[in-house]
Design a protein around this motif. Structure first.
Motif, PDB file in Angstrom:
ATOM      1  N   ALA A 337       0.824  -1.209   0.000  1.00 47.42           N
ATOM      2  CA  ALA A 337       0.000   0.000   0.000  1.00 47.42           C
ATOM      3  C   ALA A 337       0.859   1.258   0.000  1.00 47.42           C
ATOM      4  CB  ALA A 337      -0.939  -0.004   1.208  1.00 47.42           C
ATOM      5  N   ILE A 338       1.941   1.248   0.787  1.00 50.44           N
ATOM      6  CA  ILE A 338       2.848   2.406   0.834  1.00 50.44           C
ATOM      7  C   ILE A 338       3.522   2.615  -0.517  1.00 50.44           C
ATOM      8  CG2 ILE A 338       5.003   3.271   1.822  1.00 50.44           C
ATOM      9  CD1 ILE A 338       2.650   3.546   3.684  1.00 50.44           C
ATOM     10  N   ILE A 339       3.956   1.526  -1.151  1.00 51.27           N
ATOM     11  CA  ILE A 339       4.622   1.629  -2.456  1.00 51.27           C
ATOM     12  C   ILE A 339       3.642   2.109  -3.524  1.00 51.27           C
ATOM     13  CG2 ILE A 339       5.806   0.345  -4.265  1.00 51.27           C
ATOM     14  CD1 ILE A 339       7.477   0.809  -1.764  1.00 51.27           C
ATOM     15  N   VAL A 340       2.435   1.549  -3.540  1.00 46.91           N
ATOM     16  CA  VAL A 340       1.436   1.943  -4.538  1.00 46.91           C
ATOM     17  C   VAL A 340       1.075   3.422  -4.375  1.00 46.91           C
ATOM     18  CG1 VAL A 340      -0.969   1.629  -5.262  1.00 46.91           C
ATOM     19  CG2 VAL A 340       0.482  -0.363  -4.854  1.00 46.91           C
ATOM     20  N   GLN A 341       0.941   3.861  -3.125  1.00 46.55           N
ATOM     21  CA  GLN A 341       0.638   5.266  -2.881  1.00 46.55           C
ATOM     22  C   GLN A 341       1.774   6.162  -3.371  1.00 46.55           C
ATOM     23  OE1 GLN A 341       0.577   6.645   1.251  1.00 46.55           O
ATOM     24  NE2 GLN A 341      -1.283   7.806   0.815  1.00 46.55           N
ATOM     25  N   GLY A 342       3.021   5.737  -3.120  1.00 51.82           N
ATOM     26  CA  GLY A 342       4.178   6.503  -3.595  1.00 51.82           C
ATOM     27  C   GLY A 342       4.248   6.569  -5.101  1.00 51.82           C
ATOM     28  N   LEU A 343       3.926   5.463  -5.771  1.00 50.84           N
ATOM     29  CA  LEU A 343       3.925   5.443  -7.230  1.00 50.84           C
ATOM     30  C   LEU A 343       2.815   6.343  -7.782  1.00 50.84           C
ATOM     31  CD1 LEU A 343       4.476   1.619  -7.846  1.00 50.84           C
ATOM     32  CD2 LEU A 343       6.115   3.443  -8.327  1.00 50.84           C
ATOM     33  N   LEU A 348       8.098   8.555  -5.064  1.00 49.91           N
ATOM     34  CA  LEU A 348       8.933   7.437  -4.651  1.00 49.91           C
ATOM     35  C   LEU A 348      10.355   7.672  -5.122  1.00 49.91           C
ATOM     36  CD1 LEU A 348       8.041   4.932  -3.070  1.00 49.91           C
ATOM     37  CD2 LEU A 348       8.047   3.656  -5.205  1.00 49.91           C
ATOM     38  N   LYS A 349      11.288   7.762  -4.205  1.00 48.56           N
ATOM     39  CA  LYS A 349      12.670   8.062  -4.550  1.00 48.56           C
ATOM     40  C   LYS A 349      13.555   6.823  -4.369  1.00 48.56           C
ATOM     41  CE  LYS A 349      11.192  12.284  -4.875  1.00 48.56           C
ATOM     42  NZ  LYS A 349      10.864  12.844  -6.205  1.00 48.56           N
ATOM     43  N   GLY A 350      14.664   6.807  -5.104  1.00 48.88           N
ATOM     44  CA  GLY A 350      15.641   5.740  -4.949  1.00 48.88           C
ATOM     45  C   GLY A 350      15.365   4.547  -5.843  1.00 48.88           C
ATOM     46  N   SER A 351      16.309   3.618  -5.867  1.00 49.93           N
ATOM     47  CA  SER A 351      16.204   2.420  -6.702  1.00 49.93           C
ATOM     48  C   SER A 351      15.385   1.345  -5.998  1.00 49.93           C
ATOM     49  CB  SER A 351      17.604   1.877  -6.987  1.00 49.93           C
ATOM     50  OG  SER A 351      18.223   1.453  -5.780  1.00 49.93           O
ATOM     51  N   ILE A 352      15.085   0.280  -6.749  1.00 54.13           N
ATOM     52  CA  ILE A 352      14.352  -0.844  -6.168  1.00 54.13           C
ATOM     53  C   ILE A 352      15.155  -1.469  -5.041  1.00 54.13           C
ATOM     54  CG2 ILE A 352      13.512  -3.185  -6.621  1.00 54.13           C
ATOM     55  CD1 ILE A 352      12.605  -2.312  -9.331  1.00 54.13           C
ATOM     56  N   THR A 353      16.475  -1.594  -5.239  1.00 55.12           N
ATOM     57  CA  THR A 353      17.329  -2.194  -4.211  1.00 55.12           C
ATOM     58  C   THR A 353      17.266  -1.401  -2.916  1.00 55.12           C
ATOM     59  OG1 THR A 353      18.828  -3.013  -5.917  1.00 55.12           O
ATOM     60  CG2 THR A 353      19.669  -2.921  -3.655  1.00 55.12           C
ATOM     61  N   GLN A 354      17.316  -0.071  -3.020  1.00 55.49           N
ATOM     62  CA  GLN A 354      17.232   0.780  -1.833  1.00 55.49           C
ATOM     63  C   GLN A 354      15.898   0.608  -1.127  1.00 55.49           C
ATOM     64  OE1 GLN A 354      18.109   4.498  -3.911  1.00 55.49           O
ATOM     65  NE2 GLN A 354      20.002   4.721  -2.733  1.00 55.49           N
ATOM     66  N   ARG A 355      14.808   0.528  -1.898  1.00 55.18           N
ATOM     67  CA  ARG A 355      13.497   0.345  -1.287  1.00 55.18           C
ATOM     68  C   ARG A 355      13.409  -1.003  -0.585  1.00 55.18           C
ATOM     69  NH1 ARG A 355      10.994   4.755  -0.305  1.00 55.18           N
ATOM     70  NH2 ARG A 355       9.404   3.285   0.415  1.00 55.18           N
ATOM     71  N   LEU A 356      13.964  -2.049  -1.214  1.00 54.03           N
ATOM     72  CA  LEU A 356      13.922  -3.386  -0.615  1.00 54.03           C
ATOM     73  C   LEU A 356      14.726  -3.441   0.676  1.00 54.03           C
ATOM     74  CD1 LEU A 356      14.209  -5.652  -3.793  1.00 54.03           C
ATOM     75  CD2 LEU A 356      12.191  -5.293  -2.368  1.00 54.03           C
ATOM     76  N   THR A 407       6.855  -5.131  -1.162  1.00 56.67           N
ATOM     77  CA  THR A 407       7.547  -4.001  -1.787  1.00 56.67           C
ATOM     78  C   THR A 407       7.911  -4.291  -3.241  1.00 56.67           C
ATOM     79  OG1 THR A 407       8.484  -3.347   0.349  1.00 56.67           O
ATOM     80  CG2 THR A 407       9.556  -2.467  -1.626  1.00 56.67           C
ATOM     81  N   PHE A 408       8.417  -5.490  -3.482  1.00 59.75           N
ATOM     82  CA  PHE A 408       8.937  -5.830  -4.799  1.00 59.75           C
ATOM     83  C   PHE A 408       7.837  -5.971  -5.847  1.00 59.75           C
ATOM     84  CE2 PHE A 408      10.022  -9.088  -7.958  1.00 59.75           C
ATOM     85  CZ  PHE A 408      11.110  -8.475  -8.563  1.00 59.75           C
ATOM     86  N   ILE A 409       6.737  -6.634  -5.495  1.00 57.51           N
ATOM     87  CA  ILE A 409       5.709  -6.940  -6.497  1.00 57.51           C
ATOM     88  C   ILE A 409       5.095  -5.687  -7.111  1.00 57.51           C
ATOM     89  CG2 ILE A 409       3.406  -7.932  -6.814  1.00 57.51           C
ATOM     90  CD1 ILE A 409       4.249 -10.288  -5.158  1.00 57.51           C
ATOM     91  N   PRO A 410       4.648  -4.686  -6.326  1.00 61.73           N
ATOM     92  CA  PRO A 410       4.093  -3.484  -6.985  1.00 61.73           C
ATOM     93  C   PRO A 410       5.126  -2.736  -7.820  1.00 61.73           C
ATOM     94  CG  PRO A 410       4.218  -3.172  -4.606  1.00 61.73           C
ATOM     95  CD  PRO A 410       4.483  -4.615  -4.863  1.00 61.73           C
ATOM     96  N   LEU A 411       6.393  -2.701  -7.376  1.00 63.23           N
ATOM     97  CA  LEU A 411       7.436  -2.056  -8.168  1.00 63.23           C
ATOM     98  C   LEU A 411       7.661  -2.810  -9.479  1.00 63.23           C
ATOM     99  CD1 LEU A 411      10.055  -1.203  -5.388  1.00 63.23           C
ATOM    100  CD2 LEU A 411       8.653   0.420  -6.674  1.00 63.23           C
ATOM    101  N   PHE A 412       7.645  -4.135  -9.407  1.00 60.53           N
ATOM    102  CA  PHE A 412       7.824  -4.968 -10.601  1.00 60.53           C
ATOM    103  C   PHE A 412       6.658  -4.772 -11.567  1.00 60.53           C
ATOM    104  CE2 PHE A 412       6.892  -8.980 -12.812  1.00 60.53           C
ATOM    105  CZ  PHE A 412       8.077  -9.156 -13.515  1.00 60.53           C
TER     106      PHE A 412
END
Length: 451
Positions: A337-343, A348-356, A407-412
């Motif tokens: 939910a946090i990732i989807v809201q940021g998108l 949403l800042k930073g790379s996927i690795t940083q978010r993970l 975290t990973f699935i919504p970013l993917f």
């Protein structure tokens, strides 16, 4: 202003007036009622009553009413109006609203309706808007705007603005174009009033202006207007010509529709449906995710079956299975939910690795705190420290994995062009339930030494 409230008594009175053909009384009653409130009333009437009221009232009001009606109600009413009557309603609307209604009409009467519109320029603008994809800035924009030529003098500009403003409901901005219609900038009313009447507009206008392309997605338009607090934004074509504008009321509709869609996806509803839709339509929208939940439940049962000997020797593990599954699902939904809201907000800042990494650290901290509480509870309850440790350590691992998956699935999905809101619903919950139970029993088996 006292808010309008549609009561059963008021609705019954209106229905009775319509059935008795009390036209004067209806006119008097509706005279001061806002068009959005009239739409609320019509949504509750039967088809014949709704059509009668629309035909009775002046097109200056009913045209706006039509834009506020539920789609199925509007479709039914339009089906009872002649092409000339529909054209009369469209002539009172801005081109974007008129184009939306035209797009809903059966193909065989569209041309007939357009031919009945007496304002040919208005008709041409409507037809022009129909060329654009409805899911684009071009499909969202209206043709009504005020524009001036950079080569005009201030005096000529004021004269032309007066003429153009007659056809514009609200003048949010004054746009400046060149002889080819290319958007050059915007005009400040203050600068216009203080400049010499003989000064050319090119010496007065502000060259900096936010705009969008006709092919821009409505969601992106909404982000731009929200970021810069714009009440309207101009729309240009592929070569930069000013072709229309989008106003804040249209963007509010986009934001609301997107929020409704995301909410339904998060709830596990795969199609855009409403409570009044048919049972079949509601079933088609809900069943796919319910089926996914069924598959997930069967998978979890199969996993537990593989650890039957472990459960038989440590029955307490079975009692904590719902807790592990619930924690995995809750943490996954929170993270996604946090990732989807940021998108959605584009912050949403930073790379996927940083978010993970960040989510893993957050999940680990939450997991340690919750596991400590669970350890004490289980230890005091059963007095078996190894089992309590196994359950608590499993909880930490489950929470960390659920946070990473959430975290990973919504970013993917976002990278793949798929709406990430789908990841906040049963998809995440079910997947984390399965992963959680597998990790739980695997760690418990490892720590408790069961062969």
């Amino acid at each position: 202003m006292i808010p309008f409230k549609l009561t059963e008594e008021l609705l019954s009175e209106i229905e009775q007036l319509i059935d008795d053909r009390q036209d004067d009384a209806l006119h008097t009653m509706m005279e001061e009622v806002h068009y959005a409130d009239i739409a609320e009333i019509i949504n509750e009437l039967n088809e014949d009553q709704a059509t009668y009221l629309i035909k009775l009232l002046d097109s200056g009001k009913t045209s706006d009413v039509l834009t506020e009606l539920d789609e199925d109600v509007r479709e039914a009413i339009l089906g009872n109006l002649s092409s000339k009557e529909i054209a009369g309603e469209l002539e009172e609307l801005d081109t974007d609203d008129a184009a939306d209604i035209i797009a809903e009409l059966p193909r065989e009467i569209v041309q007939e309706v357009i031919s009945e519109i007496t304002d040919r320029e208005h008709a041409r603008d409507i037809v022009d808007l129909l060329r654009y994809d409805e899911n684009s800035a071009g499909g969202l924009m209206a043709k009504e705007l005020v524009k001036v030529n950079e080569n005009w003098t201030v005096l000529t500009c004021v004269r032309e603005m007066r003429h153009q403003a007659e056809n514009v409901t609200r003048v949010h901005s004054i746009y400046v174009v060149d002889d080819e219609g290319i958007l050059k900038g915007r005009l400040s009313l203050k600068d216009l009033l203080t400049a010499s009447t003989k000064a050319p507009i090119r010496e007065v206008y502000i060259p900096k202006v936010d705009f969008v392309n006709v092919n821009e997605k409505p969601e992106e338009v909404a982000k731009i207007m929200s970021k810069y607090d714009l009440e309207a934004i101009p729309v240009v074509d592929e070569i930069g010509r000013l072709v229309g504008r989008i106003t804040i009321d249209d963007i509010v509709d986009v934001i609301r529709e997107e929020a409704d869609k995301d909410y339904q996806l998060a709830a596990g509803i795969s199609q855009d449906v409403e409570a009044d839709d048919s049972i079949w339509e509601l079933t088609r929208a809900r069943l796919p995710w319910l089926f996914l939940g069924l598959v997930g439940g069967v998978g979890a049962a199969a996993i537990m079956g593989g650890f039957e000997s472990l459960i038989s020797q440590h029955a307490i593990l079975f009692f904590f299975t719902p807790l592990i599954a619930a924690m995995a699902g809750n943490v996954g939904v929170q993270s996604s939910a946090i990732i989807v809201q940021g998108l959605a907000n584009d912050d949403l800042k930073g790379s996927i690795t940083q978010r993970l990494v960040k989510e893993m650290m957050l999940a680990a901290l939450n997991g340690l705190i919750l596991a400590a509480v669970l350890l004490l509870f289980t230890w005091f309850w059963k007095g078996n420290l190894p089992t309590a440790l196994a359950i608590s350590i499993s909880l930490i691992a489950v929470i960390v994995v659920a946070g990473i998956v959430g975290t990973f699935i919504p970013l993917f999905l976002h990278r793949r062009g798929i709406d990430p809101a789908i990841a906040t619903g049963p998809f995440i919950t079910t997947s984390n339930d399965i992963f959680g139970i597998l990790i739980y029993f695997w760690i418990a088996k490892l720590l408790l030494g069961i062969g």
